[in-house]
Design an enzyme around this catalytic site. Structure first.
Site, short mmCIF file in Angstrom:
data_model
loop_
_atom_site.label_atom_id
_atom_site.label_comp_id
_atom_site.label_asym_id
_atom_site.label_seq_id
_atom_site.Cartn_x
_atom_site.Cartn_y
_atom_site.Cartn_z
N ASP A 111 0.78 -1.24 0.00
CA ASP A 111 0.00 0.00 0.00
C ASP A 111 0.82 1.29 0.00
OD1 ASP A 111 0.84 0.29 2.74
OD2 ASP A 111 -0.80 -1.02 3.35
N HIS A 128 6.55 -7.84 -1.29
CA HIS A 128 5.42 -8.34 -2.08
C HIS A 128 5.05 -7.36 -3.18
CE1 HIS A 128 3.94 -11.35 1.23
NE2 HIS A 128 5.13 -11.64 0.74
N CYS A 136 5.64 -5.40 -17.68
CA CYS A 136 5.13 -6.21 -18.79
C CYS A 136 4.71 -7.60 -18.29
CB CYS A 136 6.19 -6.35 -19.87
SG CYS A 136 5.63 -7.38 -21.24
N CYS A 170 2.25 -2.42 -22.51
CA CYS A 170 3.72 -2.37 -22.43
C CYS A 170 4.25 -1.52 -23.59
CB CYS A 170 4.27 -3.79 -22.51
SG CYS A 170 6.06 -3.85 -22.73
N GLY A 212 2.40 -7.00 13.20
CA GLY A 212 1.17 -7.17 12.43
C GLY A 212 1.23 -8.18 11.31
ZN LIG Z 1 6.30 -6.20 -23.10
#
Ligand SMILES: [Zn+2]
Length: 285
Positions: A111, A128, A136, A170, A212
């Site tokens: 976040d 993460h 892409c 992309c 947490g």
């Molecule tokens: Zn690409």
């Protein structure tokens, strides 16, 4: 709030040169109104079907229905962008300001609230991924692109316009880009998630604060094991017990603090400032 044993160990830690690592999970951001990914609010309804995040947050699902995955991601992004850091986040930013080069933040949250609270980019490892970058989906290039600012807030289930969809293409191969987040059917890697670097720092860590998180994902577990193996101090700040708790309870260098991170972290920062061996730095936060 600190026991005699923990005070003694922290004072020893302050005199050394090992790292302070803070490892955070969804619990820190829950107090800012961000539902946990696995929480009830995380469910996604399409027609008569309810998809679990574990189904929709996968490369497999993206390959079949990229637009559904983007709708889900954009709704979550809207919630995250509206959220403000809480006292848990700002206390962690204070810790970075106090410890500087001895500080590392490892977060499972995508976040961006830690950065909003004042933690620096280079000492924050978003293992993460993050909601501010896309890449892409065919991996034709390894470049991370900024999330297109022209795509605004989305309600739950709201789709993308044709023009918005074009913005997600992309620039190299015209394929649809994907969010730069680690999905449930994917593995950690250094390029996008700095996972090896995070683990390397764990080997130099003398004090690990777990905040947490339930400890259900692989890299946080490896970090925990590494710090324990090197006899680092582990302090677990959580509302309730998690997968780390039993081992911490049995350990001489492990400590459990139960309660809200927005209440416990400010207290902990105050207590650390009062410890012997404390060398105050200039603070700007
Ligand atoms: Zn690409």
């Amino acid at each position: 709030m600190l026991s005699k044993e923990l005070t003694y160990l922290l004072e020893k830690f302050l005199q050394g040169d090992r790292q302070l690592m803070v490892l955070t999970g969804a619990g820190v951001s829950a107090e800012s109104g961000i539902p946990t990914y696995r929480g009830v609010e995380g469910y996604w309804t399409k027609g008569s079907r309810n998809y679990k995040p574990e189904e929709i947050g996968t490369l497999r699902f993206f390959q079949k229905k990229p637009e559904e995955v983007w709708k889900f991601a954009l709704y979550r992004r809207t919630i995250c962008k509206r959220a403000q850091p809480n006292l848990g986040h700002t206390s962690i930013a204070k810790l970075e300001n106090i410890f500087r080069d001895r500080f590392t933040l490892i977060t499972q949250n995508v976040d961006g609230l830690h950065l909003k609270a004042g933690n620096s980019d280079h000492r924050t490892y978003q293992i993460h991924g993050d909601i501010d970058h896309i890449r892409c989906s065919l991996n034709c290039t390894r470049t991370l692109y900024e999330f297109p600012q022209e795509i605004g807030e989305k309600k739950q289930g709201e789709g993308l316009t044709g023009a918005e969809w074009e913005l997600l293409r992309c620039p190299e191969c015209d394929a649809i880009c994907r969010p730069n987040v680690l999905w449930f059917d994917e593995f950690y890697n250094e390029r996008y998630y700095r996972s090896e670097s995070a683990l390397k720092i764990a080997g130099k860590t003398g004090l690990l604060l777990i905040v947490g998180t339930m400890g259900t994902t692989n890299l946080p577990n490896q970090i925990f094991d590494t710090v324990r193996f090197k006899q680092g101090i582990v302090v677990d700040i959580n509302l309730e017990d998690n997968l780390f708790s039993e081992e911490i309870r049995d350990s001489r260098t492990g400590f459990l603090l139960r309660g809200k991170s927005s209440e416990l972290l400010p207290q902990l920062v105050d207590e650390i400032r009062k410890l012997r061996g404390w060398q105050p730095f200039e603070e700007s936060i």
